[in-house]
Design a protein around this motif. Structure first.
Motif, mmCIF file in Angstrom:
data_model
loop_
_atom_site.group_PDB
_atom_site.id
_atom_site.type_symbol
_atom_site.label_atom_id
_atom_site.label_comp_id
_atom_site.label_asym_id
_atom_site.label_seq_id
_atom_site.Cartn_x
_atom_site.Cartn_y
_atom_site.Cartn_z
ATOM 1 N N ARG A 32 0.830 -1.214 0.000
ATOM 2 C CA ARG A 32 0.000 0.000 0.000
ATOM 3 C C ARG A 32 0.857 1.254 0.000
ATOM 4 N N GLU A 33 2.005 1.161 0.648
ATOM 5 C CA GLU A 33 2.908 2.318 0.664
ATOM 6 C C GLU A 33 3.570 2.537 -0.694
ATOM 7 N N SER A 34 3.901 1.432 -1.385
ATOM 8 C CA SER A 34 4.663 1.547 -2.630
ATOM 9 C C SER A 34 3.791 1.787 -3.868
ATOM 10 N N ALA A 35 2.577 1.236 -3.885
ATOM 11 C CA ALA A 35 1.739 1.308 -5.094
ATOM 12 C C ALA A 35 1.528 2.751 -5.588
ATOM 13 N N PRO A 36 1.306 3.714 -4.693
ATOM 14 C CA PRO A 36 1.091 5.084 -5.191
ATOM 15 C C PRO A 36 2.296 5.647 -5.936
ATOM 16 N N GLY A 37 3.476 5.043 -5.746
ATOM 17 C CA GLY A 37 4.669 5.500 -6.452
ATOM 18 C C GLY A 37 4.688 5.086 -7.920
ATOM 19 N N ILE A 38 3.777 4.208 -8.325
ATOM 20 C CA ILE A 38 3.779 3.721 -9.716
ATOM 21 C C ILE A 38 3.337 4.826 -10.686
ATOM 22 N N ASN A 39 2.286 5.544 -10.343
ATOM 23 C CA ASN A 39 1.895 6.693 -11.183
ATOM 24 C C ASN A 39 0.973 7.644 -10.402
ATOM 25 N N ALA A 54 7.486 -1.815 -13.561
ATOM 26 C CA ALA A 54 7.715 -1.353 -12.189
ATOM 27 C C ALA A 54 6.716 -2.011 -11.236
ATOM 28 N N PHE A 55 5.488 -2.198 -11.725
ATOM 29 C CA PHE A 55 4.480 -2.821 -10.870
ATOM 30 C C PHE A 55 4.740 -4.325 -10.743
ATOM 31 N N ASP A 111 7.566 -5.679 -10.699
ATOM 32 C CA ASP A 111 8.667 -5.771 -9.754
ATOM 33 C C ASP A 111 8.201 -5.579 -8.316
ATOM 34 N N LEU A 112 7.260 -4.666 -8.179
ATOM 35 C CA LEU A 112 6.716 -4.423 -6.847
ATOM 36 C C LEU A 112 5.968 -5.662 -6.327
ATOM 37 N N VAL A 113 5.140 -6.245 -7.191
ATOM 38 C CA VAL A 113 4.391 -7.441 -6.797
ATOM 39 C C VAL A 113 5.370 -8.589 -6.503
ATOM 40 N N ARG A 114 6.374 -8.711 -7.345
ATOM 41 C CA ARG A 114 7.361 -9.781 -7.208
ATOM 42 C C ARG A 114 8.067 -9.697 -5.847
ATOM 43 N N ALA A 115 8.516 -8.526 -5.482
ATOM 44 C CA ALA A 115 9.354 -8.392 -4.287
ATOM 45 C C ALA A 115 8.550 -8.136 -3.011
ATOM 46 N N GLN A 116 7.332 -7.605 -3.146
ATOM 47 C CA GLN A 116 6.648 -7.185 -1.918
ATOM 48 C C GLN A 116 5.400 -7.980 -1.577
#
Ligand code: ZN
Length: 239
Positions: free
Chosen positions: A55-62, A189-190, A192-197
């Motif tokens: 939830r913290e990282s997703a807003p960084g996508i766009n 980028a997303f 990667d986010l799903v993969r790592a987090q």
């Protein structure tokens, strides 16, 4: 082309790969996306930790995602451990019964989650509910099937005098397609986010980051996830 509904949605958000992928899908389809999670006595609190970091990282996508991500609610549903042990809620070896159903199956879990989510959505005046269940490439859990989700939609609408629409964007996708969907919704980028987090491993293992993410690599959830990743990468190589 994607349709952006001028309405909010409530996403059942566990912190696993499927619900993390659905977060991207929902953020592209609804004007606001609230999330709900459940503490149900799962073996490892790591999933709940992953919810927070996703939830913290997703807003960084766009920027659109930044404006659309709404609040989060965590509901306690720890009755499952009172009803009886499963490999999801207590420390027992993972096994598969003769019907092919793993003992990580928690009977009624998604049915109860949908009921609780709908009650919350009703309170919030939200009619769209998003859930990351998948019939095509799941562990054979009966409450992930399309029929179960459709039946729940009917029951909830009758029982709450509501017009809920339950969206299950992964229902017909296999795990390779789920990675493709993540890419379509939020780019590499997303992915990667799903993969790592996001977290899927039944054993709660987060020691080593594999190509497909963290996990023991041996439990049924890790194998499914790793297999899907291989399919996704193989498809990329062919393209
Ligand atoms: Zn595992």
């Amino acid at each position: 082309m994607l349709t952006l509904h001028n309405e909010p949605a409530l996403l059942l958000f566990s912190g696993g790969q499927d619900s993390a992928t659905c977060l991207g899908w929902a953020l592209n389809h609804f004007i606001r996306v609230e999330t709900v999670g459940f503490a149900y006595g799962q073996r490892h609190a790591v999933e709940l930790e992953c919810r927070r970091s996703l939830r913290e990282s997703a807003p960084g996508i766009n920027t659109a995602w930044r404006t659309r991500l709404g609040g989060d609610t965590l509901l306690e549903l720890d009755l499952f451990s009172q009803i009886g042990d499963t490999a999801m809620t207590s420390d027992m070896p993972i096994a598969v019964d003769d019907q092919g159903l793993p003992n990580t199956f928690v009977p009624g879990r998604n049915l109860l989650f949908l009921t609780a989510a709908a009650a919350l959505a009703w309170k919030k005046g939200i009619r769209h509910i998003v859930i990351g269940v998948c019939e095509a490439d799941s562990s054979g859990y009966p409450d992930c099937r399309d029929d179960a989700v459709k039946a729940m939609q009917v029951a909830l609408n009758i029982g709450m005098n509501a017009r809920f629409v339950i969206h299950a964007p992964l229902m017909r996708l296999d795990k390779a397609d789920a990675w493709r969907l993540a890419e379509a919704e939020g780019g590499k980028a997303f992915v990667d986010l799903v993969r790592a987090q996001s977290h899927t491993c039944y054993l709660g293992e987060r020691g080593q980051l594999h190509a497909w993410g963290y996990g023991c690599g041996e439990c049924p959830a890790c194998r499914l996830r790793a297999h899907g990743w291989e399919g996704y990468i193989a498809g990329e190589t062919r393209a």
